[in-house]
Design an enzyme around this catalytic site. Structure first.
Site, PDB file in Angstrom:
ATOM      1  N   ARG A 188       0.840  -1.211   0.000  1.00  0.00           N
ATOM      2  CA  ARG A 188       0.000   0.000   0.000  1.00  0.00           C
ATOM      3  C   ARG A 188       0.867   1.250   0.000  1.00  0.00           C
ATOM      4  NH1 ARG A 188      -4.782   0.644   3.755  1.00  0.00           N
ATOM      5  NH2 ARG A 188      -5.040   2.267   2.202  1.00  0.00           N
ATOM      6  N   GLN A 198      -9.590  10.537   8.041  1.00  0.00           N
ATOM      7  CA  GLN A 198      -9.529   9.097   8.343  1.00  0.00           C
ATOM      8  C   GLN A 198      -8.425   8.443   7.517  1.00  0.00           C
ATOM      9  OE1 GLN A 198     -13.893   7.440   8.534  1.00  0.00           O
ATOM     10  NE2 GLN A 198     -13.900   9.281   7.306  1.00  0.00           N
ATOM     11  N   HIS A 213      -6.999   7.729  12.101  1.00  0.00           N
ATOM     12  CA  HIS A 213      -6.678   6.306  11.984  1.00  0.00           C
ATOM     13  C   HIS A 213      -5.179   6.055  11.824  1.00  0.00           C
ATOM     14  CE1 HIS A 213     -11.114   5.560  10.567  1.00  0.00           C
ATOM     15  NE2 HIS A 213     -11.012   5.801  11.857  1.00  0.00           N
ATOM     16  N   SER A 256     -17.721   7.175   3.364  1.00  0.00           N
ATOM     17  CA  SER A 256     -18.990   6.443   3.306  1.00  0.00           C
ATOM     18  C   SER A 256     -19.742   6.562   4.627  1.00  0.00           C
ATOM     19  CB  SER A 256     -18.739   4.966   2.986  1.00  0.00           C
ATOM     20  OG  SER A 256     -17.948   4.376   3.997  1.00  0.00           O
ATOM     21  N   ASN A 303     -19.507  14.166  -2.183  1.00  0.00           N
ATOM     22  CA  ASN A 303     -19.406  12.725  -2.413  1.00  0.00           C
ATOM     23  C   ASN A 303     -20.244  12.417  -3.648  1.00  0.00           C
ATOM     24  OD1 ASN A 303     -19.579   9.845  -2.268  1.00  0.00           O
ATOM     25  ND2 ASN A 303     -19.300   9.928  -0.053  1.00  0.00           N
TER      26      ASN A 303
HETATM   27  N1  APR Z   1     -14.604  12.315  -4.507  1.00  0.00           N
HETATM   28  C1  APR Z   1     -15.309  12.277  -3.338  1.00  0.00           C
HETATM   29  N2  APR Z   1     -15.772  11.120  -2.806  1.00  0.00           N
HETATM   30  C2  APR Z   1     -15.536   9.977  -3.454  1.00  0.00           C
HETATM   31  C3  APR Z   1     -14.803   9.942  -4.671  1.00  0.00           C
HETATM   32  C4  APR Z   1     -14.339  11.176  -5.193  1.00  0.00           C
HETATM   33  N3  APR Z   1     -13.657  11.243  -6.342  1.00  0.00           N
HETATM   34  N4  APR Z   1     -14.717   8.652  -5.071  1.00  0.00           N
HETATM   35  C5  APR Z   1     -15.352   7.902  -4.147  1.00  0.00           C
HETATM   36  N5  APR Z   1     -15.851   8.697  -3.169  1.00  0.00           N
HETATM   37  C6  APR Z   1     -16.622   8.308  -1.979  1.00  0.00           C
HETATM   38  C7  APR Z   1     -17.430   7.027  -2.116  1.00  0.00           C
HETATM   39  O1  APR Z   1     -18.703   7.305  -2.705  1.00  0.00           O
HETATM   40  C8  APR Z   1     -17.542   6.566  -0.663  1.00  0.00           C
HETATM   41  O2  APR Z   1     -18.691   7.119  -0.042  1.00  0.00           O
HETATM   42  O3  APR Z   1     -15.694   8.030  -0.962  1.00  0.00           O
HETATM   43  C9  APR Z   1     -16.295   7.149  -0.011  1.00  0.00           C
HETATM   44  C10 APR Z   1     -15.257   6.126   0.399  1.00  0.00           C
HETATM   45  O4  APR Z   1     -15.775   5.309   1.421  1.00  0.00           O
HETATM   46  P1  APR Z   1     -14.887   4.207   2.135  1.00  0.00           P
HETATM   47  O5  APR Z   1     -14.145   3.409   1.135  1.00  0.00           O
HETATM   48  O6  APR Z   1     -15.772   3.469   3.084  1.00  0.00           O
HETATM   49  O7  APR Z   1     -13.788   5.081   2.923  1.00  0.00           O
HETATM   50  P2  APR Z   1     -13.855   5.767   4.360  1.00  0.00           P
HETATM   51  O8  APR Z   1     -15.212   6.318   4.631  1.00  0.00           O
HETATM   52  O9  APR Z   1     -12.702   6.680   4.439  1.00  0.00           O
HETATM   53  O10 APR Z   1     -13.600   4.503   5.296  1.00  0.00           O
HETATM   54  C11 APR Z   1     -13.489   4.703   6.671  1.00  0.00           C
HETATM   55  O11 APR Z   1     -12.828   2.423   6.946  1.00  0.00           O
HETATM   56  O12 APR Z   1     -11.584   0.420   6.624  1.00  0.00           O
HETATM   57  C12 APR Z   1     -11.681   1.642   7.245  1.00  0.00           C
HETATM   58  O13 APR Z   1      -9.879   2.561   8.388  1.00  0.00           O
HETATM   59  C13 APR Z   1     -10.469   2.535   7.105  1.00  0.00           C
HETATM   60  O14 APR Z   1     -10.343   4.932   7.368  1.00  0.00           O
HETATM   61  C14 APR Z   1     -11.057   3.884   6.748  1.00  0.00           C
HETATM   62  C15 APR Z   1     -12.481   3.758   7.267  1.00  0.00           C
END
Ligand code: APR
Length: 228
Positions: free
Chosen positions: A64, A91, A109, A177, A201
């Site tokens: 990563r 995060q 995190h 998310s 988002n």
């Molecule tokens: N611009 C803005 N948002 C976006 C884009 C973009 N170009 N592309 C995707 N997204 C949004 C998606 O629609 C989704 O809602 O980003 C979000 C990513 O969600 P996750 O993958 O769940 O990431 P996150 O919310 O940061 O996860 C939280 O989960 O596994 C753990 O520790 C890890 O910090 C992480 C935590």
């Protein structure tokens, strides 16, 4: 699109998740291409997995790190870095905000670029692509200083984040998310504090407390959000 005048606010909080880095090429965790669709977190991202096979877990995080170093911050990161009177709570563990110039980032995190040794309590920065070493000077395995599934968040970091959010008057959530607690509760904490709350988002996140929702991407929405 409604434009925001940042000079009308005294305390601005940006709150970012994996979607902030998605356009840099860093995969998100959930949704299309998400890391947890490809990898079982029980094998790579929890204390049990580390205890079972530390080297496997460390090599996963090393991959990563390499992938992140191949990516560059985008225009949205630079908007966040350049905003006066703002605090950034992220995060993300990828350090992309710092590479764009953000200082004093509250990393909820942890960071991919830090390792710690729980048995002896030492911590070390390790900014390269490959780990300098997988072992602490005391002989134990080092572990990434990040929050895995089942880990508690660092209390002082959590306190700094909640204090900033509970006293902000503009809260801008980008690319999360909202499915991982306690960070998922931050938008409603900001709303309860009376802040104007914005979400950027492309997909609905499930949180319903926003005054303004921008269904767009971080790299495009952020540079056009503010009056200049
Ligand atoms: N611009 C803005 N948002 C976006 C884009 C973009 N170009 N592309 C995707 N997204 C949004 C998606 O629609 C989704 O809602 O980003 C979000 C990513 O969600 P996750 O993958 O769940 O990431 P996150 O919310 O940061 O996860 C939280 O989960 O596994 C753990 O520790 C890890 O910090 C992480 C935590």
């Amino acid at each position: 699109m409604e434009k925001i005048d940042p000079s009308a606010y005294r305390n601005i909080v940006f709150f970012t998740g994996a979607g902030m880095s998605a356009e840099c090429g860093v995969p998100t965790y959930r949704g299309k291409g998400g890391i947890w669709n490809q990898y079982d977190y029980g094998e790579y991202a929890c204390q049990k997995a580390f205890e079972r096979d530390p080297e496997k877990v460390l090599r996963f995080h090393e991959l990563r790190r390499r992938a992140v170093l191949d990516c560059q911050p985008h225009a949205g990161h630079r908007v966040v870095a350049g905003m006066p009177r703002s605090i950034l709570v992220t995060q993300n563990i990828d350090g992309m905000h710092q590479r764009a110039g953000s200082m004093n980032v509250i990393e909820l995190h942890g960071s991919l670029w830090r390792l710690r040794c729980d048995p002896c309590g030492s911590m070390r920065e390790d900014p390269g692509d490959d780990y300098e070493t997988l072992r602490c000077d005391c002989g134990n395995w080092l572990r990434p200083d990040i929050t895995w599934f089942g880990d508690m968040l660092d209390e002082s970091v959590m306190r700094m984040a909640t204090e900033a959010i509970a006293s902000c008057d503009l809260f801008i959530s980008i690319g999360t998310s909202g499915s991982v607690w306690p960070a998922a509760g931050f938008p409603s904490l900001a709303r309860d504090a009376g802040a104007f709350c914005i979400e950027i988002n492309p997909e609905p996140s499930g949180a319903i407390c926003y005054d303004l929702v921008i269904r767009g991407s971080a790299s495009e929405a952020l540079p056009s959000l503010f009056v200049s």
